[in-house]
Write a protein that holds these residues in place. Structure first.
Motif, short mmCIF file in Angstrom:
data_model
loop_
_atom_site.label_atom_id
_atom_site.label_comp_id
_atom_site.label_asym_id
_atom_site.label_seq_id
_atom_site.Cartn_x
_atom_site.Cartn_y
_atom_site.Cartn_z
N ALA A 170 -7.92 -0.65 16.32
CA ALA A 170 -7.77 -0.98 14.91
C ALA A 170 -7.00 0.10 14.16
N GLU A 171 -7.29 1.35 14.46
CA GLU A 171 -6.66 2.45 13.73
C GLU A 171 -5.19 2.62 14.11
N GLU A 172 -4.86 2.40 15.39
CA GLU A 172 -3.47 2.57 15.83
C GLU A 172 -2.56 1.53 15.21
N VAL A 173 -3.00 0.27 15.17
CA VAL A 173 -2.17 -0.79 14.61
C VAL A 173 -1.90 -0.53 13.13
N LEU A 174 -2.94 -0.16 12.39
CA LEU A 174 -2.78 0.15 10.97
C LEU A 174 -1.89 1.37 10.78
N ASP A 175 -2.03 2.35 11.64
CA ASP A 175 -1.32 3.61 11.47
C ASP A 175 0.20 3.41 11.45
N VAL A 176 0.71 2.62 12.39
CA VAL A 176 2.16 2.46 12.48
C VAL A 176 2.71 1.74 11.26
N MET A 177 2.08 0.65 10.85
CA MET A 177 2.60 -0.07 9.69
C MET A 177 2.47 0.76 8.42
N GLN A 178 1.38 1.50 8.28
CA GLN A 178 1.19 2.28 7.06
C GLN A 178 2.14 3.48 6.99
N ARG A 179 2.54 4.01 8.13
CA ARG A 179 3.55 5.08 8.12
C ARG A 179 4.87 4.55 7.56
N ASP A 180 5.19 3.30 7.88
CA ASP A 180 6.39 2.68 7.31
C ASP A 180 6.23 2.49 5.80
N TRP A 181 5.08 1.97 5.38
CA TRP A 181 4.86 1.65 3.97
C TRP A 181 4.87 2.90 3.10
N MET A 182 4.28 3.99 3.60
CA MET A 182 4.14 5.18 2.75
C MET A 182 5.49 5.87 2.50
N ARG A 183 6.48 5.61 3.36
CA ARG A 183 7.81 6.21 3.20
C ARG A 183 8.78 5.29 2.46
N ASP A 184 8.37 4.06 2.21
CA ASP A 184 9.27 3.03 1.69
C ASP A 184 9.24 3.01 0.17
N GLU A 185 10.35 3.37 -0.45
CA GLU A 185 10.41 3.45 -1.91
C GLU A 185 10.39 2.07 -2.58
N ARG A 186 10.49 1.01 -1.79
CA ARG A 186 10.35 -0.34 -2.34
C ARG A 186 8.89 -0.71 -2.57
N VAL A 187 7.98 0.07 -1.96
CA VAL A 187 6.54 -0.19 -2.07
C VAL A 187 5.99 0.49 -3.32
N VAL A 188 5.10 -0.19 -4.03
CA VAL A 188 4.54 0.33 -5.27
C VAL A 188 3.89 1.70 -5.02
N PRO A 189 4.15 2.68 -5.88
CA PRO A 189 3.74 4.06 -5.60
C PRO A 189 2.26 4.26 -5.26
N PHE A 190 1.35 3.58 -5.93
CA PHE A 190 -0.06 3.85 -5.65
C PHE A 190 -0.44 3.38 -4.24
N VAL A 191 0.21 2.33 -3.75
CA VAL A 191 -0.05 1.89 -2.37
C VAL A 191 0.51 2.90 -1.38
N ARG A 192 1.65 3.49 -1.70
CA ARG A 192 2.20 4.54 -0.83
C ARG A 192 1.24 5.72 -0.74
N THR A 193 0.62 6.08 -1.86
CA THR A 193 -0.35 7.18 -1.85
C THR A 193 -1.56 6.82 -1.00
N ILE A 194 -2.06 5.60 -1.16
CA ILE A 194 -3.20 5.14 -0.36
C ILE A 194 -2.86 5.22 1.13
N ASN A 195 -1.67 4.77 1.49
CA ASN A 195 -1.27 4.79 2.90
C ASN A 195 -1.14 6.22 3.42
N ASN A 196 -0.61 7.11 2.59
CA ASN A 196 -0.49 8.51 2.99
C ASN A 196 -1.86 9.13 3.28
N ILE A 197 -2.80 8.89 2.39
CA ILE A 197 -4.16 9.41 2.58
C ILE A 197 -4.75 8.87 3.88
N HIS A 198 -4.60 7.58 4.09
CA HIS A 198 -5.20 6.95 5.27
C HIS A 198 -4.56 7.46 6.55
#
Length: 304
Positions: A170-198
């Protein structure tokens, strides 16, 4: 991005050289408080996506090409909220698995202390995901009833390598997609922060899960190994196929029947899942957990 906040208290000096001790030191030096690190007060800016568009279940389909920019952004916000809701569901299972594992063990042991630290992390993550999903304007998505009941059985019965390897999946699958989301400036900033923390905090959880899986397998016989290989694969299938609720399409204003059909046949999304799991599959193979019956479930979930 959120700035790091060390939660170091009394007795957080250098610990033992084992995995748990190193993870406790790392947690004391770099952890986050989502209640203060995430910007909860700024209203949702609908000019942003909720996740990287390439991770949408419809990206690359004919339906995606017909959607307006606003519809695509709303869809990714609903999908991100669904992934967060699924994360909460599995984090609740994870916490119970770990608590059962350390029950009646020496609380002074670093492994037990790390396990309690991980549970505390997961509690904060669940609250963070819940608040994030609500801010995205989404309902509380739930897995289907069959998945909920399978999860109930799994959290009650799973032990040893089955528990820790399923946590890792569960953690590995989430990890890869969230690494993409946290670096993507098209993603709303607060979600990027959430992904970075996670991503930061889950990296420690994954190290622990890998270490515990190896340790438990060291004492596992052939029959137990094969049974647990299948249990882990079934758990992986249920987790991955529950990430995006079928309700996201209607809530994004799309035709749910057409969206479901095109998402089901979306080869781009299947390829994204497979690429995200390459490292995980290498680990499971090295641990002898990719048996033929297990492989069938990983293929059905498009993880291999």
């Amino acid at each position: 991005m959120a700035s790091s906040t060390a939660r170091a208290g009394a007795g957080t000096g250098t610990r033992g050289t084992g995995v748990a001790g190193r993870l406790l030191d790392s947690s004391a030096k770099l952890s986050y408080d989502p209640l203060t690190e995430v910007d909860w007060d700024t209203p949702l800016d609908k000019d942003f996506h909720g996740a990287s568009p390439e991770w949408s279940t419809l990206f690359g389909t004919a339906y995606w090409n017909e959607l307006t920019d606003a519809q695509r952004k709303e869809l990714t916000r609903q999908e991100a909220a669904s992934v967060a809701s699924t994360g909460i569901w599995f984090e609740m299972i994870l916490q119970q698995l770990i608590l059962r594992d350390i029950y009646a063990k020496d609380p002074g042991d670093e492994t037990v202390q790390w396990a309690l630290t991980e549970i505390a992390d997961e509690c904060r993550h669940s609250i963070m995901f819940a608040r994030g999903a609500r801010k995205l304007g989404a309902p509380a998505y739930r897995p289907r009833r069959a998945a909920v009941e399978l999860g109930r059985a799994f959290k009650t019965l799973a032990f040893g390598e089955a528990a820790y390897a399923a946590i890792l999946v569960a953690e590995e699958v989430l990890d890869v997609m969230q690494r993409d989301w946290m670096r993507d400036e098209r993603v709303v900033p607060f979600v990027r922060t959430i992904n970075n923390i996670h991503v930061v905090e889950e990296s420690r959880h994954m190290k622990f899960a890998r270490d515990e899986t190896r340790k438990r397998l060291a004492g596992a016989g052939r029959v137990r190994r094969r049974i647990h290989a299948l249990v882990i694969a079934v758990a992986a299938h249920v987790i991955v196929t529950s990430m995006v609720s079928r309700d996201v399409y209607a809530n994004a204003g799309l035709d749910p029947e057409r969206a479901l059909a095109e998402a089901r046949d979306n080869e781009h999304h299947k390829a994204m899942l497979r690429s995200s799991c390459s490292g995980l599959m290498e680990f499971l193979a090295s641990a002898g957990l990719l048996t033929k019956p297990a492989l069938a479930f990983y293929r059905r979930a498009h993880l291999i």
